[in-house]
Design a protein around this motif. Sequence first.
Motif, short mmCIF file in Angstrom:
data_model
loop_
_atom_site.label_atom_id
_atom_site.label_comp_id
_atom_site.label_asym_id
_atom_site.label_seq_id
_atom_site.Cartn_x
_atom_site.Cartn_y
_atom_site.Cartn_z
N GLY A 19 0.82 -1.21 0.00
CA GLY A 19 0.00 0.00 0.00
C GLY A 19 0.85 1.25 0.00
N ALA A 20 1.96 1.24 0.75
CA ALA A 20 2.85 2.41 0.80
C ALA A 20 3.47 2.66 -0.57
N GLU A 21 3.84 1.59 -1.27
CA GLU A 21 4.44 1.74 -2.60
C GLU A 21 3.41 2.30 -3.58
N LEU A 22 2.17 1.86 -3.47
CA LEU A 22 1.12 2.39 -4.34
C LEU A 22 0.92 3.89 -4.09
N CYS A 23 0.90 4.28 -2.81
CA CYS A 23 0.71 5.70 -2.47
C CYS A 23 1.85 6.55 -3.03
N HIS A 36 -4.94 7.23 3.32
CA HIS A 36 -4.55 5.82 3.19
C HIS A 36 -4.89 5.11 4.49
N GLU A 37 -5.77 4.12 4.40
CA GLU A 37 -6.16 3.34 5.58
C GLU A 37 -5.93 1.87 5.28
N VAL A 38 -5.60 1.12 6.33
CA VAL A 38 -5.39 -0.32 6.18
C VAL A 38 -6.46 -1.04 6.99
N ASP A 158 -5.93 -2.43 1.57
CA ASP A 158 -5.53 -1.02 1.65
C ASP A 158 -6.58 -0.17 0.97
N LEU A 159 -7.08 0.82 1.66
CA LEU A 159 -8.01 1.79 1.08
C LEU A 159 -7.24 3.08 0.84
N ILE A 160 -7.32 3.59 -0.38
CA ILE A 160 -6.60 4.80 -0.76
C ILE A 160 -7.58 5.78 -1.39
N GLU A 161 -7.61 7.00 -0.89
CA GLU A 161 -8.45 8.04 -1.47
C GLU A 161 -7.57 9.02 -2.24
#
Length: 776
Positions: A19-23, A36-38, A158-161
Amino acid sequence: MIITKSWLNEWIDIKGKSGAELCKTFNSIGLEVDRHEVYSVPKKIVIGKVLECEEHPDADKLNVCKVDIGTSVRQIVCGASNVRADIYVAVATIGAVMPGGLKIKPVELRGIESVGMICSSTELGLPKLEDGIMVLDESIGSLKLGSELSQNPYFNDDLIELELTANRGDCLSINGVARDLSAAFDIEIKERPKAQIEEKQVGIGRILHLNHSKNADVDLMYKALKKSDFTLPLLLRLRLSMVEEVCQSAIDALLFYATYSSGVILRAYGYSAFPIEQEKAQITLAQDEDDYAVVQGLEKASTVGIVQYDSSRVTDEDEIMIIEASYIQPDVISRKMAEKKIENGPLFYRTSRGSEPDLDFGLEYCQELFNTYAQTEIYGGTLELRSSYEEKVLHMSIKDINNIIGMDVDKTYITQLLKNLGFGVLKSQTGQIVISVPQFRHDVSHDQDIVEEIVRLIGIDNIPSQAYSFTEKVHKNDASVFFAKRKHYRQRAADCGFFESVQFVFNERAVLQEFDFPLVEEKLDLLNPIAGTLDTLRSTLLLGLVEASSANTKVGRKQVKLFEVGSVFDAQRNESIKMAFSFSGADSVEGVRNNGKPNAIGFEKFVQIISNVIGDFELREVELSHGLAHPYQSAEMLVKGEVIGSLFKLHPSVAKKYDLESTYLCELDFDTLKFTLDVFSSFSKFQASYRDLSVVIPKSLKYADLKDVITQVQSAEVIRFYPVDTYESEELGDNMSLTLRFMLQSEEKTLEEEDITSSMDTILSALNKELGIALR
């Protein structure tokens, strides 16, 4: 735009990305991460099946359940209203620690032992899905009893807005975001499975007919299917709750899920909403009175891309429902909404920002969902209407691209990157590429837009710094002159203690109207304002300075001196440059000289300060047309007889509205301000003489009238004149005494008394003849 990693993974293989890499990647390619929430289900939460469910012998609202968790059958007391036999559930076993900190232990509830807990979605740290416990189904994968939910990717996600800019409507879908990631990671988009076509499918043409009279600048495609009752699967409900979407029915939810995933705008109509002719429902595309494209049934069914009306929705009586996929170019819909605003629905935002134009793709995906989760019968074929679209083609050289970027980028890399983004590379010759812009990228129209796409995917941090190289020849043009002039007057204003205010070129139309400022004609106004309070182009800089002065005063500043140089627009949207000043509060800072009690800024001092910035000017009394000006302290500013702007005190009622003390403002036409080299001329070597002239004038006489008379008759020896004193008394009544000081000097000789007297007599005679004025 809210996405989850597992949802994205259905469109592009990103299992190996954290998730961190995607962000980090999203931020680097211009899709700013806002949140970003997990989501992580605790360990020891397993899949179980309720074998038996009986009422608690000593409690009306409790049930005693036998739950198979794979390794054993546990007795669990549950108070949920939706618990029943033969359902799969999430079971917190002994030793599990819930997200809220509760540790699961064996307990006794009303005399019945309970070993574990059947969980709701909120108890697992997930969004609320339904009242009561969470019922599992095979949409989340195989329901193997005893397997831990912590190993299921849908419950550990991972939820990403993303905070998208207004031009990136193509990323308002999972498909669009995956497309950008495909270019960033150089990973191909997964191929979607094709909907299965049954050999004996009834064709849609047997039950449906599309009527249209002319091209309405919209694309439409229709599919028909037999309605069936179905329950929305858990996975879809979970994802829709994560993106904070609530739908009225399972059909609406499935269609929104398909829209959110594919980017294609989808709607469902009830078959009964359309008239039947020759055993076919008649869908009519027409133009309404406001020139919007509308779908017409027994009543108006929808305004394409904007809103669907309740009368056309699928009802319980409908056996057939019609699925519509639509596309309308965002500039078309924005222009129409600017001309005539109408009611809009929840999908309007997506349409106005730019939805996915590949309607085939959207309907295929929607059909796949209905096949998977509703097992409904689908009619063969589609009905469609296409508008004309002129493909945008750009011709670029690799050399020009690299010169703009500032580094050498391989042509093959550029070509592959653009293809991953959905652009077509029509021809690739030595050093040249021809690029076809996809319809979903309505924001790309120039070479610079293509370079921007390349740069954001390369990453600005990956472009090496280089020494500044000025390759353009130094030359002077209108732009450079304007820049130098603007810099000059900004510096002069700063030297006089003013601070620069930088405002949007937009104002609120209602406020401009309130104070009687000119307005841009509505047909030329903004199509898509960034905010309700910035809904029109400004016609003055003054409102922005008043609001900025008010904001500074409210935080305790006792003196606020501001200026701005910027664009304003007339009713025809013609642009001009203005310079404006405002001075509010005390005329000086507190100090010894004023005993810590400075006076409020006055008219005379404000005029002097403006003169220090722009040079000499004259004032002429005027009644200004707008509502900011004080009716008795307003003046036009003139240089050599030409009006260059206005200067006035803020109207007391406006000052009170904005909580301002004494405030003065000035707005100038920037083009009229002097910006030329000073030309020096010789001056007389002979001594100057001064002569005072005191005359009695009516109090109602304007100084400008008196000055005009003197200017017309003054001799060449009169260099300048100016008022130095006034006197009033009861004896003078409605008159007053005005003393003028004249400076006289000759280029040829020292003036004698006779020369001076002659000049003064000529002036007195003219004043007496034209205005009836005599010596005091």
